[in-house]
Design an enzyme around this catalytic site. Structure first.
Site, short mmCIF file in Angstrom:
data_model
loop_
_atom_site.label_atom_id
_atom_site.label_comp_id
_atom_site.label_asym_id
_atom_site.label_seq_id
_atom_site.Cartn_x
_atom_site.Cartn_y
_atom_site.Cartn_z
N CYS A 70 59.24 -11.91 119.27
CA CYS A 70 59.44 -12.01 120.81
C CYS A 70 57.73 -12.43 121.13
O CYS A 70 57.52 -12.64 122.42
CB CYS A 70 59.85 -10.78 121.49
SG CYS A 70 58.65 -9.19 120.76
N HIS A 71 56.81 -12.17 120.30
CA HIS A 71 55.42 -12.55 120.79
C HIS A 71 54.69 -13.71 120.08
O HIS A 71 54.02 -13.09 118.95
CB HIS A 71 54.68 -11.36 120.80
CG HIS A 71 53.34 -11.24 121.42
ND1 HIS A 71 52.10 -11.52 120.43
CD2 HIS A 71 53.00 -10.98 122.82
CE1 HIS A 71 51.13 -11.49 121.57
NE2 HIS A 71 51.41 -11.00 122.70
N PHE A 72 54.88 -14.56 120.13
CA PHE A 72 55.29 -15.48 120.92
C PHE A 72 56.63 -16.47 120.28
O PHE A 72 56.31 -16.57 119.03
CB PHE A 72 54.69 -16.52 121.86
CG PHE A 72 53.49 -15.82 122.80
CD1 PHE A 72 53.77 -15.27 123.81
CD2 PHE A 72 52.24 -15.42 122.04
CE1 PHE A 72 52.73 -14.44 124.66
CE2 PHE A 72 51.36 -14.69 122.86
CZ PHE A 72 51.50 -14.31 124.26
#
EC number: 4.2.1.59
Length: 171
Positions: A70-72
């Site tokens: 999720c990052h990124f």
């Protein structure tokens, strides 16, 4: 439970998150995904650059760690704030190892510098915490300098990490 050599396994660290390592009144590490440490290699009461205590710990890195997804998206990197939080976690853990009681809270940091990053192909993060001062009494607080290494290369530094232990956290 204070190990004299200061070495703790992942199982020990998980027990800390449940209040089973330093007792129900001792500081706890976060559980599950927010626990950014797999093992503590060593802790000393009088080691480190300032002679006030030292902690060294590690996290094994693999591509399926939760934050990489999720990052990124399409540019996975460990959030720098998680490395900073890991250093705060270790300051609080050290205060518990010294048999202090209370709920740990990060109180601040003087300066943080990021000079590199943790990517999915990294293998190991090493955290090194050098204590400058431990205050005990009505106020319990640890003040330390820290650094984060990825595969042996220093990538973050933090000066004046501060963690306090509190009997009452409803402020």
């Amino acid at each position: 439970m204070m190990n004299e050599d200061g070495a703790y396994s992942k199982k020990d660290l998980e027990a800390s998150s449940r209040g089973e390592l330093f007792g129900p009144k001792g500081p706890r590490l976060p559980a599950s995904n927010m626990l950014m440490i797999d093992r503590v290699i060593t802790m000393t009461k009088d080691g480190g650059m300032h002679g006030k205590g030292y902690v060294e710990a590690e996290l094994d890195v693999h591509p399926n760690l939760w934050f990489f997804g999720c990052h990124f998206i399409d540019d996975p990197v460990m959030p720098g704030c998680l490395g900073l939080d890991a250093m705060w976690q270790l300051v609080g853990f050290y205060l518990g190892w010294l048999e202090n009681e209370g709920k740990g809270r990060a109180l601040g940091v003087g300066e943080v510098k990021f000079k590199g990053q943790v990517l999915p192909d990294s293998k190991k993060i090493t955290y090194c915490i050098d204590f400058k001062k431990v205050i005990t009494g009505k106020l319990i607080m640890g003040i330390a300098d820290g650094k984060v290494l990825s595969d042996g290369q220093q990538i973050y530094t933090a000066d004046d990490l501060k963690v306090g232990l509190f009997k009452n956290t409803s402020f």
